[in-house]
Design a protein around this motif. Structure first.
Motif, PDB file in Angstrom:
ATOM      1  N   GLY A  44      56.219 -32.012 -19.429  1.00 51.51           N
ATOM      2  CA  GLY A  44      55.408 -32.614 -18.400  1.00 51.51           C
ATOM      3  C   GLY A  44      54.578 -31.578 -17.651  1.00 51.51           C
ATOM      4  O   GLY A  44      53.432 -31.834 -17.304  1.00 51.51           O
ATOM      5  N   HIS A  45      55.196 -30.432 -17.389  1.00 53.41           N
ATOM      6  CA  HIS A  45      54.502 -29.390 -16.637  1.00 53.41           C
ATOM      7  C   HIS A  45      53.276 -28.907 -17.405  1.00 53.41           C
ATOM      8  O   HIS A  45      52.200 -28.729 -16.822  1.00 53.41           O
ATOM      9  N   VAL A  46      53.416 -28.710 -18.702  1.00 55.69           N
ATOM     10  CA  VAL A  46      52.295 -28.226 -19.511  1.00 55.69           C
ATOM     11  C   VAL A  46      51.156 -29.245 -19.493  1.00 55.69           C
ATOM     12  O   VAL A  46      49.986 -28.878 -19.364  1.00 55.69           O
ATOM     13  N   LEU A  47      51.494 -30.527 -19.602  1.00 52.67           N
ATOM     14  CA  LEU A  47      50.471 -31.571 -19.565  1.00 52.67           C
ATOM     15  C   LEU A  47      49.732 -31.550 -18.224  1.00 52.67           C
ATOM     16  O   LEU A  47      48.505 -31.657 -18.184  1.00 52.67           O
ATOM     17  N   PHE A  48      50.470 -31.392 -17.135  1.00 50.99           N
ATOM     18  CA  PHE A  48      49.846 -31.317 -15.818  1.00 50.99           C
ATOM     19  C   PHE A  48      48.902 -30.119 -15.734  1.00 50.99           C
ATOM     20  O   PHE A  48      47.772 -30.242 -15.248  1.00 50.99           O
ATOM     21  N   VAL A  49      49.351 -28.970 -16.223  1.00 46.68           N
ATOM     22  CA  VAL A  49      48.526 -27.757 -16.183  1.00 46.68           C
ATOM     23  C   VAL A  49      47.251 -27.957 -17.002  1.00 46.68           C
ATOM     24  O   VAL A  49      46.157 -27.595 -16.571  1.00 46.68           O
ATOM     25  N   MET A  50      47.391 -28.545 -18.192  1.00 49.18           N
ATOM     26  CA  MET A  50      46.225 -28.759 -19.052  1.00 49.18           C
ATOM     27  C   MET A  50      45.235 -29.737 -18.411  1.00 49.18           C
ATOM     28  O   MET A  50      44.021 -29.531 -18.478  1.00 49.18           O
ATOM     29  N   ALA A  51      45.740 -30.793 -17.795  1.00 48.45           N
ATOM     30  CA  ALA A  51      44.852 -31.752 -17.124  1.00 48.45           C
ATOM     31  C   ALA A  51      44.130 -31.069 -15.965  1.00 48.45           C
ATOM     32  O   ALA A  51      42.928 -31.284 -15.767  1.00 48.45           O
TER      33      ALA A  51
END
Length: 71
Positions: free
Chosen positions: A1-8
């Motif tokens: 989830g954290h990686v997805l947030f960072v990418m967004a």
């Protein structure tokens, strides 16, 4: 989830619509995987019997074909 947030968040900072980028990436994956499925159908081979190395070779073939100029 954290990686997805960072990418967004990175996409937002770069003025990239994350939903559009994700849809584009999904479409590209579907095209390439469809190529693999088609090539396996042509040789009557079930995907369960194909090695990861063969799948990778077909994936790279799909990428190369996408880059070639269309006639």
């Amino acid at each position: 989830g954290h990686v997805l947030f960072v990418m967004a968040n990175l996409g937002r900072q770069l003025k990239v619509d994350p939903e559009v980028a994700l849809r584009h990436a999904n479409a590209k994956f579907e095209r390439r995987f469809g190529h693999i499925e088609q090539r396996l159908r042509e040789t009557n081979r079930p995907i369960e019997q194909v090695s990861l190395e063969e799948m990778e070779a077909l994936w790279q073939e799909a990428k190369r074909l996408e880059r070639e100029p269309k006639a």
